[in-house]
Design an enzyme around this catalytic site. Structure first.
Site, PDB file in Angstrom:
ATOM      1  CG  ASP A  19      -1.886   0.726   1.001  1.00  0.00           C
ATOM      2  OD1 ASP A  19      -2.510   1.425  -0.247  1.00  0.00           O
ATOM      3  OD2 ASP A  19      -2.753   1.419   1.866  1.00  0.00           O
ATOM      4  CE  LYS A  21      -2.978   4.840   1.700  1.00  0.00           C
ATOM      5  NZ  LYS A  21      -4.430   4.423   1.561  1.00  0.00           N
ATOM      6  N   PRO A  22       0.800   8.070  -1.074  1.00  0.00           N
ATOM      7  CG  PRO A  22       0.844  10.028  -2.628  1.00  0.00           C
ATOM      8  CD  PRO A  22       0.247   8.583  -2.589  1.00  0.00           C
ATOM      9  CB  ALA A  23      -1.915   8.442   2.594  1.00  0.00           C
ATOM     10  CG  ASN A  24       0.305   4.432   3.844  1.00  0.00           C
ATOM     11  OD1 ASN A  24      -0.395   4.900   4.752  1.00  0.00           O
ATOM     12  ND2 ASN A  24      -0.201   3.394   3.139  1.00  0.00           N
ATOM     13  CG  ASP A  38      -1.343   1.783   7.238  1.00  0.00           C
ATOM     14  OD1 ASP A  38      -1.289   0.738   8.013  1.00  0.00           O
ATOM     15  OD2 ASP A  38      -2.257   2.218   6.695  1.00  0.00           O
TER      16      ASP A  38
END
Length: 167
Positions: A19, A21-24, A38
């Site tokens: 996973d 992605k920018p949010a991680n 995460d």
């Protein structure tokens, strides 16, 4: 480079994040330090091998990860290895360089079709002054077939370092 290096380290331990992605990705130290967050859906490749699998695999029909950043093999629900994370890193870099999404579908089905069958808009069209070396790195990360991608996060970090040193 730091994210590629961190992925290389995790992959060396047999961990596939699944996973990226920018949010991680978190930037610390005034933007000088990048960390991967995460690992909640990460899988241990070696544990799966001992259980009789040759690579990380989800249950039939199960989609794990954030659709916009999935690799083609993830979108198909196929066996995964560390190169799936490298594809996702390519999607993140594409967005970072262009300011737009690599795959613009609005539904999971549309995104899956785009990820598995279409290439994003060429970087040379979106960002004409993007260095050719950087464009090549991202294009290689976004290869539909895992064996066409970089073999490791370490190789990605080295390629990015060489590209940075060229400037």
């Amino acid at each position: 480079r730091q994210i590629a290096g961190a992925l290389d380290y995790a992959h060396g331990l047999g961990v596939v994040h699944r996973d990226i992605k920018p949010a991680n990705i978190m930037l610390c130290g005034n933007g000088r330090i990048a960390k991967i967050l995460d690992f909640g859906i990460a899988r241990m490749m070696e544990a799966d091998r001992r259980a009789g699998e040759t690579a990380v695999r989800t249950q039939f029909g199960q989609v794990v990860g954030t659709p916009r950043y999935m690799s083609p093999e993830q979108a198909f629900g196929l066996a995964l290895d560390h190169r799936s994370d490298l594809f996702s890193l390519g999607v993140v870099l594409y967005e970072l360089i262009t300011g737009q999404t690599a795959f613009a579908g609005t539904s999971v089905a549309t995104l899956a079709l785009q990820i598995t069958q279409r290439d994003p808009e060429p970087l040379s069209r979106v960002v004409p002054d993007c260095p050719r070396g950087l464009s090549h790195i991202i294009q290689k990360l976004l290869a539909k077939q895992p064996d066409k991608r970089f073999a490791s996060g370490g190789e990605v970090a080295d390629a990015l370092r060489r590209e940075q040193e060229a400037f």
